[in-house]
Scaffold this motif. Sequence first.
Motif, PDB file in Angstrom:
ATOM      1  N   ILE A   1       4.924  20.100   8.200  1.00 11.61           N
ATOM      2  CA  ILE A   1       3.946  20.303   7.134  1.00 11.61           C
ATOM      3  C   ILE A   1       2.790  19.329   7.305  1.00 11.61           C
ATOM      4  O   ILE A   1       1.627  19.622   7.018  1.00 11.61           O
ATOM      5  N   ALA A   2       3.117  18.120   7.762  1.00 12.05           N
ATOM      6  CA  ALA A   2       2.131  17.104   8.144  1.00 12.05           C
ATOM      7  C   ALA A   2       2.709  16.384   9.353  1.00 12.05           C
ATOM      8  O   ALA A   2       3.887  16.572   9.699  1.00 12.05           O
ATOM      9  N   ALA A   3       1.907  15.571  10.021  1.00  9.26           N
ATOM     10  CA  ALA A   3       2.342  14.924  11.255  1.00  9.26           C
ATOM     11  C   ALA A   3       3.634  14.140  11.048  1.00  9.26           C
ATOM     12  O   ALA A   3       3.701  13.220  10.234  1.00  9.26           O
ATOM     13  N   GLY A   4       4.661  14.529  11.787  1.00  9.94           N
ATOM     14  CA  GLY A   4       5.931  13.819  11.735  1.00  9.94           C
ATOM     15  C   GLY A   4       6.827  14.176  10.571  1.00  9.94           C
ATOM     16  O   GLY A   4       7.932  13.638  10.446  1.00  9.94           O
TER      17      GLY A   4
ATOM     18  N   ARG B   1       0.849   9.060  -1.163  1.00 11.22           N
ATOM     19  CA  ARG B   1      -0.239   9.533  -0.311  1.00 11.22           C
ATOM     20  C   ARG B   1       0.244  10.507   0.776  1.00 11.22           C
ATOM     21  O   ARG B   1      -0.245  10.489   1.912  1.00 11.22           O
ATOM     22  N   PHE B   2       1.208  11.333   0.405  1.00 15.24           N
ATOM     23  CA  PHE B   2       1.538  12.438   1.296  1.00 15.24           C
ATOM     24  C   PHE B   2       0.382  13.438   1.265  1.00 15.24           C
ATOM     25  O   PHE B   2      -0.491  13.386   0.391  1.00 15.24           O
ATOM     26  N   SER B   3       0.389  14.359   2.214  1.00 13.12           N
ATOM     27  CA  SER B   3      -0.705  15.327   2.324  1.00 13.12           C
ATOM     28  C   SER B   3      -0.699  16.292   1.146  1.00 13.12           C
ATOM     29  O   SER B   3       0.289  16.434   0.432  1.00 13.12           O
TER      30      SER B   3
ATOM     31  N   ILE C   1       6.360  16.179 -12.168  1.00 12.00           N
ATOM     32  CA  ILE C   1       6.801  14.829 -11.805  1.00 12.00           C
ATOM     33  C   ILE C   1       6.936  14.702 -10.287  1.00 12.00           C
ATOM     34  O   ILE C   1       6.487  13.717  -9.689  1.00 12.00           O
ATOM     35  N   ALA C   2       7.552  15.699  -9.662  1.00 12.36           N
ATOM     36  CA  ALA C   2       7.721  15.667  -8.204  1.00 12.36           C
ATOM     37  C   ALA C   2       6.364  15.626  -7.507  1.00 12.36           C
ATOM     38  O   ALA C   2       6.162  14.835  -6.568  1.00 12.36           O
ATOM     39  N   GLY C   3       5.434  16.448  -7.952  1.00 10.27           N
ATOM     40  CA  GLY C   3       4.107  16.451  -7.350  1.00 10.27           C
ATOM     41  C   GLY C   3       3.404  15.116  -7.493  1.00 10.27           C
ATOM     42  O   GLY C   3       2.795  14.615  -6.541  1.00 10.27           O
ATOM     43  N   ARG C   4       3.497  14.528  -8.691  1.00  3.09           N
ATOM     44  CA  ARG C   4       2.845  13.228  -8.909  1.00  3.09           C
ATOM     45  C   ARG C   4       3.472  12.135  -8.054  1.00  3.09           C
ATOM     46  O   ARG C   4       2.760  11.296  -7.500  1.00  3.09           O
ATOM     47  N   ARG C   5       4.795  12.135  -7.963  1.00  2.00           N
ATOM     48  CA  ARG C   5       5.443  11.081  -7.185  1.00  2.00           C
ATOM     49  C   ARG C   5       5.108  11.206  -5.708  1.00  2.00           C
ATOM     50  O   ARG C   5       4.799  10.217  -5.037  1.00  2.00           O
ATOM     51  N   VAL C   6       5.166  12.419  -5.181  1.00  2.00           N
ATOM     52  CA  VAL C   6       4.835  12.633  -3.776  1.00  2.00           C
ATOM     53  C   VAL C   6       3.376  12.253  -3.517  1.00  2.00           C
ATOM     54  O   VAL C   6       3.045  11.623  -2.507  1.00  2.00           O
ATOM     55  N   ALA C   7       2.497  12.598  -4.444  1.00  2.00           N
ATOM     56  CA  ALA C   7       1.081  12.245  -4.298  1.00  2.00           C
ATOM     57  C   ALA C   7       0.884  10.735  -4.344  1.00  2.00           C
ATOM     58  O   ALA C   7       0.008  10.189  -3.664  1.00  2.00           O
ATOM     59  N   SER C   8       1.696  10.028  -5.133  1.00  2.00           N
ATOM     60  CA  SER C   8       1.546   8.565  -5.257  1.00  2.00           C
ATOM     61  C   SER C   8       1.828   7.862  -3.946  1.00  2.00           C
ATOM     62  O   SER C   8       1.328   6.762  -3.708  1.00  2.00           O
TER      63      SER C   8
ATOM     64  N   SER D   1       0.836  -1.206   0.000  1.00  2.00           N
ATOM     65  CA  SER D   1       0.000   0.000   0.000  1.00  2.00           C
ATOM     66  C   SER D   1       0.866   1.250   0.000  1.00  2.00           C
ATOM     67  O   SER D   1       1.983   1.272   0.542  1.00  2.00           O
ATOM     68  N   ALA D   2       0.344   2.307  -0.603  1.00  2.00           N
ATOM     69  CA  ALA D   2       1.082   3.563  -0.698  1.00  2.00           C
ATOM     70  C   ALA D   2       1.409   4.122   0.680  1.00  2.00           C
ATOM     71  O   ALA D   2       2.491   4.696   0.891  1.00  2.00           O
ATOM     72  N   GLU D   3       0.509   3.940   1.627  1.00  2.00           N
ATOM     73  CA  GLU D   3       0.735   4.489   2.967  1.00  2.00           C
ATOM     74  C   GLU D   3       1.923   3.811   3.653  1.00  2.00           C
ATOM     75  O   GLU D   3       2.727   4.474   4.323  1.00  2.00           O
ATOM     76  N   ARG D   4       2.064   2.506   3.491  1.00  2.00           N
ATOM     77  CA  ARG D   4       3.192   1.799   4.111  1.00  2.00           C
ATOM     78  C   ARG D   4       4.501   2.149   3.397  1.00  2.00           C
ATOM     79  O   ARG D   4       5.543   2.297   4.035  1.00  2.00           O
TER      80      ARG D   4
END
Length: 556
Positions: A323-326, A380-382, A371-378, A222-225
């Motif tokens: 920016i987000a938790a942790g 599941r960052f905030s 590309i950076a935005g898409r990768r970070v979004a993939s 999973s993307a979150e892990r």
Amino acid sequence: MQEIASDQSAGEAVARVLDAFMAERGSVYIVGGAVRDHLLGISSIPGWSGLKVDGQPHDGAFGLSSRSTTPASTTDLDLVLCGPVLPLARRVADRLGWAYYPLDEKRDVARLIGKCADGKRLECDAAALRGDLRSDLLARDFSANALALRLSPDSSPRLIDECDGIADISSRRLRRVSEGSLSSDPIRLLRAVRLAVQLGFSIEHETRKQISAMAGAVVSVSAERLRQEMWKLLDCSGPDVGIRELDELGLLTHLLPEVKGLQGVQQSSRHHLDAYDHSLLATHYAGELRDWLRGGPALEDSILAQSLEPWAEALRTHFCEEIAAGHDRAGWLVWHALLHDTGKARSAAEESGGDAERLSSAGHQELSAKIAGRRVASFRFSRREVLLAGSVARRHSAPRRLVTALAEEEERIGPRVAYRFFRDAGSVVAGQQFVHGLGSGSARQPLDGLDVTLQAVSDLQATGMERGPEWGRFLRAVDGLFDYAFSRPADHLGAPLVDGHRLMEQLGLAPGPVVGKILRELAEAQASGSVTEVGEALALAEDLLAQEDDQTGTGI
């Protein structure tokens, strides 16, 4: 439930939670990283010094670390005990004032979260034994993590080693418990690299072979892990070492294909490395900056250290913001450095018949931002993190361009140019807007331009075989950006001296682009300090309108 801050130290708080579980269950077992890190001297488990391994006496850290003082207490516990665990964990949390979360009701796993006196977050995961203790340990990922410390109210702590984990820790070797340890959960492929880099271990030969053979399976996680492990990996000292190890094991192409694609991409004559090695070197320097911002070792580059020292406190305040938790801004500097040139691979392909010098154009920056935005979004960052990654990639060359544009006699970027730079970079915590209305008594608005500036520092550090006069000139010039962000009175971001309604009334203008243009010029003048009163602003507005009339040849 909200975790309650405690007036206890981390060691006292950990001891209390252990005592609370033992009071109801008798024996409990600490497993995993807390035991491993105690043996390595990284952190300590309260009350554990002299001990027994499988019933035989041993002393403390087995000579694995030479330490004259006891390390700080662990703040992350993993416990296993006889079930049911969930109702017990809730009672313990209520008694101690910790937050309680049922992580997995089917597997009977709970998490307790508290805070100690210094604000550190404490986590305790409690899980029901999977069969007996031996079966539980054999189901774990690596031998160094397959250790259990038995705690009981009526006996001394006892260390249990079913998988020769102590020998592997002593040899600083990361070894799978079994072949099924990796195949049962592919996140462990990535975790192996993270632990090896974090602990300074080498990955054992058969473990390496299996990771390489299974590398493609990591995409099933999973993307979150993946996000959690990737953040921890890049947050290690020497993050570039981790990226090279991912590549060596075949994982990079599945996790960060854009970075892998930079290999062999040639750059402009300013660079001595291809885009891949340049990005990793920039990542290395970003890691040094991150550690310094968090209060770690001094920067090795004495010129850079001297340049940043006057702003150290203000920079640390900014970059310690989460920016987000942790996930703080300092940690994101490494990601910015790694992703800032990812658009160059596509630019190179599109311009394969052209000149490498063209790759320094703004075109690759816009591609890199996407590309950076898409990768970070993939991962599941905030949303804020996605926006920040794209914004820094899009503007990472802006500070160098501002320095290049300075006249020969100018040493620092001036306030008007600095205002434009920070305005255009915006602030993700304010909806990407450069907010006015911050009076002198208001809190400072976080400026994303500071993130862009330090990314530019890492970028330039990794450019060229040697740092000549350009390096010192760059640092002196961007000092003007820090001066603008940190030293000027907060009133420079105050409410506009003249708003649109007043301007139209005073100059007899109708709504339109001329009004917007004049307001922008007034904002820059106010930000630079060249106008400080309403009368001065109106006089400047009249001059600007006259210039507009002269240029258009019309009367308004």
